[in-house]
Design an enzyme around this catalytic site. Structure first.
Site, PDB file in Angstrom:
ATOM      1  N   THR A   1       0.851  -1.193   0.000  1.00 53.36           N
ATOM      2  CA  THR A   1       0.000   0.000   0.000  1.00 53.36           C
ATOM      3  C   THR A   1       0.882   1.236   0.000  1.00 53.36           C
ATOM      4  O   THR A   1       1.878   1.292   0.726  1.00 53.36           O
ATOM      5  CB  THR A   1      -0.957   0.078   1.216  1.00 53.36           C
ATOM      6  OG1 THR A   1      -1.459   1.424   1.312  1.00 53.36           O
ATOM      7  CG2 THR A   1      -0.301  -0.250   2.536  1.00 53.36           C
TER       8      THR A   1
ATOM      9  N   ASP B   1      -0.069   3.829   1.262  1.00 55.13           N
ATOM     10  CA  ASP B   1      -0.410   4.516   2.513  1.00 55.13           C
ATOM     11  C   ASP B   1       0.519   4.135   3.671  1.00 55.13           C
ATOM     12  O   ASP B   1       0.560   4.837   4.685  1.00 55.13           O
ATOM     13  CB  ASP B   1      -1.849   4.186   2.933  1.00 55.13           C
ATOM     14  CG  ASP B   1      -2.885   4.837   2.040  1.00 55.13           C
ATOM     15  OD1 ASP B   1      -2.497   5.497   1.056  1.00 55.13           O
ATOM     16  OD2 ASP B   1      -4.088   4.679   2.316  1.00 55.13           O
TER      17      ASP B   1
ATOM     18  N   ARG C   1      -5.365  28.498  -2.994  1.00 58.35           N
ATOM     19  CA  ARG C   1      -5.576  27.554  -4.093  1.00 58.35           C
ATOM     20  C   ARG C   1      -5.331  26.144  -3.574  1.00 58.35           C
ATOM     21  O   ARG C   1      -4.552  25.946  -2.647  1.00 58.35           O
ATOM     22  CB  ARG C   1      -4.592  27.806  -5.235  1.00 58.35           C
ATOM     23  CG  ARG C   1      -4.800  29.117  -5.974  1.00 58.35           C
ATOM     24  CD  ARG C   1      -6.020  29.062  -6.874  1.00 58.35           C
ATOM     25  NE  ARG C   1      -6.097  30.232  -7.725  1.00 58.35           N
ATOM     26  CZ  ARG C   1      -6.616  31.411  -7.372  1.00 58.35           C
ATOM     27  NH1 ARG C   1      -7.106  31.580  -6.163  1.00 58.35           N
ATOM     28  NH2 ARG C   1      -6.648  32.415  -8.229  1.00 58.35           N
TER      29      ARG C   1
ATOM     30  N   GLU D   1      -6.019  12.929   2.684  1.00 58.48           N
ATOM     31  CA  GLU D   1      -7.429  12.825   2.250  1.00 58.48           C
ATOM     32  C   GLU D   1      -8.359  12.376   3.381  1.00 58.48           C
ATOM     33  O   GLU D   1      -9.534  12.718   3.396  1.00 58.48           O
ATOM     34  CB  GLU D   1      -7.536  11.856   1.076  1.00 58.48           C
ATOM     35  CG  GLU D   1      -7.063  10.455   1.465  1.00 58.48           C
ATOM     36  CD  GLU D   1      -7.138   9.421   0.365  1.00 58.48           C
ATOM     37  OE1 GLU D   1      -7.633   9.711  -0.724  1.00 58.48           O
ATOM     38  OE2 GLU D   1      -6.682   8.286   0.638  1.00 58.48           O
TER      39      GLU D   1
HETATM   40  O1  F6P Z   1      -4.576   1.990  -1.870  1.00 55.34           O
HETATM   41  C1  F6P Z   1      -4.748   2.994  -0.941  1.00 55.34           C
HETATM   42  C2  F6P Z   1      -5.402   4.190  -1.603  1.00 55.34           C
HETATM   43  O2  F6P Z   1      -4.518   4.767  -2.527  1.00 55.34           O
HETATM   44  C3  F6P Z   1      -5.877   5.203  -0.573  1.00 55.34           C
HETATM   45  O3  F6P Z   1      -4.881   6.105  -0.216  1.00 55.34           O
HETATM   46  C4  F6P Z   1      -7.039   5.824  -1.295  1.00 55.34           C
HETATM   47  O4  F6P Z   1      -8.009   6.301  -0.381  1.00 55.34           O
HETATM   48  C5  F6P Z   1      -7.599   4.720  -2.091  1.00 55.34           C
HETATM   49  O5  F6P Z   1      -6.572   3.799  -2.297  1.00 55.34           O
HETATM   50  C6  F6P Z   1      -8.170   5.164  -3.420  1.00 55.34           C
HETATM   51  O6  F6P Z   1      -8.752   4.069  -4.019  1.00 55.34           O
HETATM   52  P1  F6P Z   1      -9.285   4.014  -5.514  1.00 55.34           P
HETATM   53  O7  F6P Z   1      -8.145   3.637  -6.385  1.00 55.34           O
HETATM   54  O8  F6P Z   1     -10.321   2.940  -5.471  1.00 55.34           O
HETATM   55  O9  F6P Z   1      -9.802   5.348  -5.878  1.00 55.34           O
END
Ligand code: F6P
Length: 349
Positions: free
Chosen positions: A127, A129, A273, A224
């Site tokens: 990941t 993340d 912005r 996010e």
């Molecule tokens: O894989 C983790 C991630 O990149 C998160 O940071 C994010 O919220 C999510 O996946 C976004 O997922 P998708 O590709 O389904 O928009």
């Protein structure tokens, strides 16, 4: 000799192809295994859609982003889904002895349920993340941090030229690892992370204090998944109606930067912005670090299958690659180290 199934599930991530290549090369050349790649995560397992993985099909992929197998967020255990029997049916039909799923909390969560029911599984954690427990880092994270840092560097010069506040939104659903690392590396004046609900008026106060001290621009990095303490600002778009969720029940995030941009401009009067980096953080060439980590994970995963160790995932501990129980990795997300956030805070406005 074994027949091993491989799949990549969840969001894609730079370094996935390095893992696939490593499993295949070591699996075939050293252990004499056969490798079958399932397409689009668990969707390919359920549908029996696969491709042969050999020297030829994994050639020239090390430096490529994404995954040659494709990926999806399909969940076999979704209510009314085919569950373990659906997975087993394909594995039996294809003569698969063990499965190596490469993925994050969701894909490995499915892997754990299968392992609990006796399916031989070795996971590989992935990941951008970096929020999976049991491993110090996941591959893809360093690449995402570099992409975010490069973007912040570029936004810095335009913020400075226009005397603006720039809000940069980075990924990070449960954890602020990308925000904290890129915020420190990019010299952010405020970093907002999911682990620490924030107060919009405190954010504005920091920016105002900075401007009173003679600075004419500010950079705010927001994950996010960050939320305001009073719920006034969040990235779920909840105010706009129903919150979209995926097959694992996660809200689709994105947009907190837009709300912050408006609030900061309204409350401080400073022109603001925002930029949402979004999926650019997941695309393209992996950094050397992630290629090496992915390669080490791939080698360790196929070695684990060869040694008959299942219900585990590969993990980085310090500088060593080890095998960690899937239970440990999935117990709770690995949240931001408070000491790291405190380091970022030293440089806030
Ligand atoms: O894989 C983790 C991630 O990149 C998160 O940071 C994010 O919220 C999510 O996946 C976004 O997922 P998708 O590709 O389904 O928009």
């Amino acid at each position: 000799m074994a027949r091993i199934g491989l799949l990549t599930g969840g969001g894609d991530c730079p370094g996935l192809n390095a893992v696939i290549r490593a499993v295949v090369r070591k699996g075939i050349n050293v252990h004499g295994h056969e490798l079958v790649g399932y397409r689009y995560g668990w969707a390919g397992v359920l549908a029996g859609e696969s491709m042969v993985l050999d020297q030829r099909s994994t050639s020239g992929i090390l430096h490529r982003g994404g995954t040659i197998l494709g990926t999806s967020r399909t969940n076999p255990f979704k209510a009314g889904g085919p569950g373990t029997p659906g997975v087993r049916a394909t594995l039996e039909r294809d003569g698969i002895d063990a499965l190596i799923p490469i993925g994050g909390e969701d894909t490995l969560g499915v892997a754990k349920r299968l392992a609990d029911e006796g399916v031989p599984v070795v996971g590989v954690p992935k990941t951008i993340d970096n929020d999976l427990a049991g491993t110090d880092f996941t591959f893809g994270f360093q690449t995402a941090v570099q992409i975010a840092t490069d973007a912040i560097d570029r936004l810095h010069t335009t913020a400075e030229s226009h005397n603006r506040v720039i809000v940069v939104e980075v990924m990070g659903r449960h954890a602020g690892w990308i925000a904290a690392y890129s915020g420190i590396a990019g010299g952010a004046d405020v970093v907002l992370v999911p682990e620490r609900p924030f107060d919009v008026s405190e954010v504005c106060e920091r920016i105002q204090r900075r401007h009173r001290n003679g600075r004419t621009f500010s950079i705010v990095v927001v994950a996010e998944g960050a939320v305001a303490r009073d719920g006034a600002v969040s990235g779920t778009g909840a105010g706009a109606g129903e919150v979209a969720t995926d097959a694992f029940g996660h809200a689709r995030l994105g947009g907190i930067a837009l709300e912050l941009e408006r609030e900061i401009e309204r409350r401080t009067g400073f022109e603001s912005r925002m930029t949402i980096l979004g999926h650019v953080q997941r695309g393209g060439t992996p950094l050397a670090y992630d290629r090496v980590l992915g390669t080490r994970f791939g080698v360790a995963a196929v070695d684990a299958v060869t040694g008959g160790t299942y219900g585990v995932m590969t993990a980085l501990r310090g500088t060593e690659i080890v095998l960690a129980p899937l239970d440990e990795a999935l117990a709770a997300p690995k949240l931001l180290d408070p000491a790291l956030f405190e380091t970022a805070e030293v440089f806030f406005g």
